[in-house]
Enzyme design. Structure first.
Site, PDB file in Angstrom:
ATOM      1  N   HIS A   1       0.849  -1.201   0.000  1.00 23.55           N
ATOM      2  CA  HIS A   1       0.000   0.000   0.000  1.00 23.55           C
ATOM      3  C   HIS A   1       0.877   1.241   0.000  1.00 23.55           C
ATOM      4  CE1 HIS A   1       0.797  -0.502   4.287  1.00 23.55           C
ATOM      5  NE2 HIS A   1       0.270   0.672   4.569  1.00 23.55           N
TER       6      HIS A   1
ATOM      7  N   HIS B   1       1.356   3.981   1.881  1.00 22.24           N
ATOM      8  CA  HIS B   1       1.901   4.749   3.004  1.00 22.24           C
ATOM      9  C   HIS B   1       3.429   4.853   2.943  1.00 22.24           C
ATOM     10  CE1 HIS B   1      -1.908   4.134   5.658  1.00 22.24           C
ATOM     11  NE2 HIS B   1      -2.005   5.179   4.860  1.00 22.24           N
TER      12      HIS B   1
ATOM     13  N   ASP C   1       5.707   4.763   5.126  1.00 17.85           N
ATOM     14  CA  ASP C   1       6.530   3.804   5.869  1.00 17.85           C
ATOM     15  C   ASP C   1       6.602   2.437   5.174  1.00 17.85           C
ATOM     16  OD1 ASP C   1       3.769   3.519   6.685  1.00 17.85           O
ATOM     17  OD2 ASP C   1       4.444   2.202   8.294  1.00 17.85           O
ATOM     18  N   HIS C   2       6.001   2.336   3.976  1.00 18.99           N
ATOM     19  CA  HIS C   2       6.104   1.105   3.179  1.00 18.99           C
ATOM     20  C   HIS C   2       6.703   1.370   1.799  1.00 18.99           C
ATOM     21  CE1 HIS C   2       3.625  -1.337   6.013  1.00 18.99           C
ATOM     22  NE2 HIS C   2       3.327  -0.100   6.398  1.00 18.99           N
TER      23      HIS C   2
ATOM     24  N   HIS D   1      -7.448  -0.591   5.511  1.00 22.74           N
ATOM     25  CA  HIS D   1      -6.395   0.286   6.049  1.00 22.74           C
ATOM     26  C   HIS D   1      -6.185   1.422   5.053  1.00 22.74           C
ATOM     27  CE1 HIS D   1      -2.732   1.494   8.097  1.00 22.74           C
ATOM     28  NE2 HIS D   1      -2.048   1.333   6.984  1.00 22.74           N
TER      29      HIS D   1
ATOM     30  N   ASP E   1      -0.332  -3.924   6.203  1.00 23.44           N
ATOM     31  CA  ASP E   1      -0.977  -3.379   7.407  1.00 23.44           C
ATOM     32  C   ASP E   1      -2.448  -3.790   7.508  1.00 23.44           C
ATOM     33  OD1 ASP E   1       1.430  -2.218   7.960  1.00 23.44           O
ATOM     34  OD2 ASP E   1       0.765  -0.148   7.715  1.00 23.44           O
TER      35      ASP E   1
ATOM     36  N   HIS F   1       4.268  -4.581  10.694  1.00 22.69           N
ATOM     37  CA  HIS F   1       4.773  -3.925  11.906  1.00 22.69           C
ATOM     38  C   HIS F   1       4.922  -4.887  13.074  1.00 22.69           C
ATOM     39  CE1 HIS F   1       4.297   0.341  10.660  1.00 22.69           C
ATOM     40  NE2 HIS F   1       3.375  -0.164   9.856  1.00 22.69           N
TER      41      HIS F   1
HETATM   42 FE    FE Z   1       2.589   0.842   8.118  1.00 22.93          FE
HETATM   43 ZN    ZN Z   2       0.102   1.707   6.535  1.00 28.94          ZN
END
Ligand code: FE
Ligand code: ZN
Length: 255
Positions: free
Chosen positions: A56, A58, A60-61, A114, A133, A171
């Protein structure tokens, strides 16, 4: 030859994971939170990065994609529905599409909730699932772009995978998830055993994942929202599973 995996921490609590095909030497990074730890893991194993499979959009990915692609000239596979939000994509995929990493064969499962276009990757032959996530051990992702209905349906799709599927999530949230889950099912023996295991693993600074579908079914409250016992535990006997799920998710948001 069976797939090999390498799990490592990125950023604060993100997991990076490499999926390696010993037959062809191909290696995929599932998401790219940041480039340096991915490079370090590759070097560690002596593997060459050929693909990045994005779950996805985001940051942080995805923040490491550009640097990794420039360095390794790898192929970037990403969810079609989030393509405008992700840079450096080579191939977009949707529900049912096949994604090969060398000779390893994965299938795309759309798991929105998400984010609206979140996808998971399931490697049936190797009994591996990369769920980003959507599902966490003893928890699930926050519903940021979707609805409880979307998230519940996505979780059911993951729950329907073979019980012995190894699940890699995005995570390390397990310890906090266990604390919350115990407020829903304080007497669930599988959950209590998991709580003890997580304390032990955390003390040893070891990861709590991968987990399995079978394990998560036994102690993840979000996968258990259609059990009478769980509905009863939050005084929602007779409510639709999705309502029970939505209530548990809302409680977790405030926990
Ligand atoms: Fe994440
Ligand atoms: Zn995420």
């Amino acid at each position: 030859m069976p797939a090999e995996t390498q799990l490592f921490l990125c950023l604060k609590d993100n997991y990076g994971v490499l999926l390696h095909d010993p037959e062809t030497g191909s290696t995929a990074a599932i998401d790219a939170p940041e480039a340096a730890p991915v490079d370090a893991a590759l070097k560690d194993r002596g593997w060459r990065l050929t693909d990045i499979l994005v779950t996805h959009h985001h940051a942080d990915h995805t923040a490491g994609i550009a640097e990794l692609k420039k360095k390794h000239l790898c192929r970037v596979v990403a969810p079609r529905k989030e393509a405008p939000k992700i840079s450096d994509i080579d191939v977009t995929v949707r529900e049912g599409d096949i994604v090969q990493v060398g000779s390893l064969v994965g299938r795309v499962i759309e798991t929105p909730g998400h984010t609206a276009g979140h996808i998971s990757y399931w490697f049936k032959q190797d009994k591996l699932a990369f769920v980003g996530d959507t599902l966490f051990s003893v928890g699930c992702g926050r519903i940021i772009e979707g609805t409880p209905e979307m998230m519940w349906n996505s979780l059911l799709k993951i729950r329907n995978l073979p019980a012995d599927t190894q699940v890699f999530c995005g995570h390390e949230y397990t310890a906090a998830n266990v604390h919350f889950a115990l407020t829903v099912e304080p007497k669930n023996p599988a959950l209590r055993a998991r709580a003890e295991e997580v304390v032990r693993l955390t003390e040893q600074k070891r990861p709590t994942i991968p987990t399995t579908i079978q394990q998560e079914k036994s102690y993840n409250p979000f996968l258990r929202a259609d059990l009478h016992s769980v509905a009863g535990a939050i005084n929602m006997e007779g409510s639709a599973p999705v309502q029970v799920f939505a209530t548990i998710r809302a409680r977790k948001d405030k926990f």
